[in-house]
Design a protein around this motif. Sequence first.
Motif, PDB file in Angstrom:
ATOM      1  N   PRO A   1       0.830  -1.211   0.000  1.00 61.75           N
ATOM      2  CA  PRO A   1       0.000   0.000   0.000  1.00 61.75           C
ATOM      3  C   PRO A   1       0.865   1.263   0.000  1.00 61.75           C
ATOM      4  O   PRO A   1       2.000   1.234   0.478  1.00 61.75           O
ATOM      5  CB  PRO A   1      -0.784  -0.107   1.299  1.00 61.75           C
ATOM      6  CG  PRO A   1       0.028  -0.969   2.194  1.00 61.75           C
ATOM      7  CD  PRO A   1       0.795  -1.894   1.290  1.00 61.75           C
ATOM      8  N   VAL A   2       0.314   2.339  -0.524  1.00 65.74           N
ATOM      9  CA  VAL A   2       0.974   3.647  -0.492  1.00 65.74           C
ATOM     10  C   VAL A   2      -0.015   4.690   0.015  1.00 65.74           C
ATOM     11  O   VAL A   2      -1.224   4.516  -0.094  1.00 65.74           O
ATOM     12  CB  VAL A   2       1.510   4.080  -1.881  1.00 65.74           C
ATOM     13  CG1 VAL A   2       2.605   3.154  -2.365  1.00 65.74           C
ATOM     14  CG2 VAL A   2       0.398   4.188  -2.896  1.00 65.74           C
ATOM     15  N   VAL A   3       0.518   5.780   0.563  1.00 67.26           N
ATOM     16  CA  VAL A   3      -0.306   6.889   1.030  1.00 67.26           C
ATOM     17  C   VAL A   3      -0.465   7.870  -0.127  1.00 67.26           C
ATOM     18  O   VAL A   3       0.508   8.201  -0.802  1.00 67.26           O
ATOM     19  CB  VAL A   3       0.339   7.591   2.243  1.00 67.26           C
ATOM     20  CG1 VAL A   3      -0.502   8.772   2.698  1.00 67.26           C
ATOM     21  CG2 VAL A   3       0.536   6.602   3.379  1.00 67.26           C
ATOM     22  N   VAL A   4      -1.694   8.313  -0.347  1.00 62.86           N
ATOM     23  CA  VAL A   4      -1.987   9.303  -1.389  1.00 62.86           C
ATOM     24  C   VAL A   4      -2.753  10.464  -0.776  1.00 62.86           C
ATOM     25  O   VAL A   4      -3.342  10.343   0.305  1.00 62.86           O
ATOM     26  CB  VAL A   4      -2.808   8.690  -2.552  1.00 62.86           C
ATOM     27  CG1 VAL A   4      -2.042   7.572  -3.238  1.00 62.86           C
ATOM     28  CG2 VAL A   4      -4.166   8.200  -2.076  1.00 62.86           C
ATOM     29  N   ALA A   5      -2.740  11.595  -1.474  1.00 61.00           N
ATOM     30  CA  ALA A   5      -3.539  12.745  -1.047  1.00 61.00           C
ATOM     31  C   ALA A   5      -5.010  12.450  -1.335  1.00 61.00           C
ATOM     32  O   ALA A   5      -5.365  12.075  -2.449  1.00 61.00           O
ATOM     33  CB  ALA A   5      -3.091  13.993  -1.789  1.00 61.00           C
ATOM     34  N   ASP A  24      -3.876   0.584  -2.513  1.00 61.53           N
ATOM     35  CA  ASP A  24      -3.115  -0.646  -2.725  1.00 61.53           C
ATOM     36  C   ASP A  24      -2.325  -0.570  -4.018  1.00 61.53           C
ATOM     37  O   ASP A  24      -2.872  -0.191  -5.062  1.00 61.53           O
ATOM     38  CB  ASP A  24      -4.051  -1.859  -2.768  1.00 61.53           C
ATOM     39  CG  ASP A  24      -4.580  -2.222  -1.400  1.00 61.53           C
ATOM     40  OD1 ASP A  24      -3.846  -2.026  -0.416  1.00 61.53           O
ATOM     41  OD2 ASP A  24      -5.726  -2.693  -1.319  1.00 61.53           O
ATOM     42  N   TRP A  25      -1.054  -0.873  -3.931  1.00 62.59           N
ATOM     43  CA  TRP A  25      -0.156  -0.939  -5.085  1.00 62.59           C
ATOM     44  C   TRP A  25       0.632  -2.228  -4.979  1.00 62.59           C
ATOM     45  O   TRP A  25       0.997  -2.635  -3.861  1.00 62.59           O
ATOM     46  CB  TRP A  25       0.843   0.223  -5.060  1.00 62.59           C
ATOM     47  CG  TRP A  25       0.331   1.523  -5.575  1.00 62.59           C
ATOM     48  CD1 TRP A  25      -0.913   2.043  -5.442  1.00 62.59           C
ATOM     49  CD2 TRP A  25       1.084   2.500  -6.285  1.00 62.59           C
ATOM     50  NE1 TRP A  25      -0.973   3.280  -6.009  1.00 62.59           N
ATOM     51  CE2 TRP A  25       0.236   3.585  -6.536  1.00 62.59           C
ATOM     52  CE3 TRP A  25       2.395   2.561  -6.721  1.00 62.59           C
ATOM     53  CZ2 TRP A  25       0.659   4.708  -7.222  1.00 62.59           C
ATOM     54  CZ3 TRP A  25       2.809   3.688  -7.401  1.00 62.59           C
ATOM     55  CH2 TRP A  25       1.943   4.741  -7.654  1.00 62.59           C
ATOM     56  N   PRO A  26       0.985  -2.827  -6.093  1.00 61.86           N
ATOM     57  CA  PRO A  26       1.876  -3.987  -6.031  1.00 61.86           C
ATOM     58  C   PRO A  26       3.236  -3.557  -5.465  1.00 61.86           C
ATOM     59  O   PRO A  26       3.742  -2.487  -5.819  1.00 61.86           O
ATOM     60  CB  PRO A  26       2.019  -4.421  -7.489  1.00 61.86           C
ATOM     61  CG  PRO A  26       0.910  -3.744  -8.225  1.00 61.86           C
ATOM     62  CD  PRO A  26       0.561  -2.516  -7.446  1.00 61.86           C
ATOM     63  N   LYS A  27       3.808  -4.359  -4.585  1.00 65.07           N
ATOM     64  CA  LYS A  27       5.085  -4.006  -3.959  1.00 65.07           C
ATOM     65  C   LYS A  27       6.165  -3.691  -4.986  1.00 65.07           C
ATOM     66  O   LYS A  27       6.993  -2.812  -4.776  1.00 65.07           O
ATOM     67  CB  LYS A  27       5.564  -5.136  -3.046  1.00 65.07           C
ATOM     68  CG  LYS A  27       4.813  -5.228  -1.756  1.00 65.07           C
ATOM     69  CD  LYS A  27       5.407  -6.289  -0.859  1.00 65.07           C
ATOM     70  CE  LYS A  27       4.601  -6.379   0.423  1.00 65.07           C
ATOM     71  NZ  LYS A  27       5.173  -7.335   1.349  1.00 65.07           N
ATOM     72  N   ALA A  34       8.136   6.469  -1.115  1.00 63.10           N
ATOM     73  CA  ALA A  34       6.690   6.562  -0.894  1.00 63.10           C
ATOM     74  C   ALA A  34       6.363   6.132   0.530  1.00 63.10           C
ATOM     75  O   ALA A  34       6.982   5.216   1.079  1.00 63.10           O
ATOM     76  CB  ALA A  34       5.938   5.696  -1.889  1.00 63.10           C
ATOM     77  N   PHE A  35       5.393   6.786   1.133  1.00 62.82           N
ATOM     78  CA  PHE A  35       4.943   6.424   2.472  1.00 62.82           C
ATOM     79  C   PHE A  35       3.975   5.255   2.386  1.00 62.82           C
ATOM     80  O   PHE A  35       3.179   5.173   1.446  1.00 62.82           O
ATOM     81  CB  PHE A  35       4.252   7.611   3.156  1.00 62.82           C
ATOM     82  CG  PHE A  35       5.190   8.730   3.490  1.00 62.82           C
ATOM     83  CD1 PHE A  35       5.961   8.685   4.639  1.00 62.82           C
ATOM     84  CD2 PHE A  35       5.316   9.830   2.654  1.00 62.82           C
ATOM     85  CE1 PHE A  35       6.840   9.717   4.950  1.00 62.82           C
ATOM     86  CE2 PHE A  35       6.189  10.862   2.952  1.00 62.82           C
ATOM     87  CZ  PHE A  35       6.946  10.803   4.102  1.00 62.82           C
TER      88      PHE A  35
END
Length: 85
Positions: A1-5, A24-27, A34-35
């Motif tokens: 997962p990544v943090v988005v605005a 959710d993003w693939p690793k 990215a946070f």
Amino acid sequence: PVVVAAEDVPRFSTLSANQLAIRDWPKSHVPPGAFSAVEEAAGRVTLGALVKGETLMAERLASRDAGRGMAPGIARGKRAFTIQT
């Protein structure tokens, strides 16, 4: 997962948790810097404007000890002040 605005955020804003979301993003595709947790970014100041859906990257946020408001954007040894017009 990544943090988005979760919304557009102006420059020099202190991020709150409700302005952030997890996507959710693939690793294998997570960008370096990215946070991955909202807590990592909440409370930090944006160095530039963020657009809704933008992945939060470490270089786009000031360090936690940089201060609030415009302070993180002022180069060391420089000063800024408001002039009423």
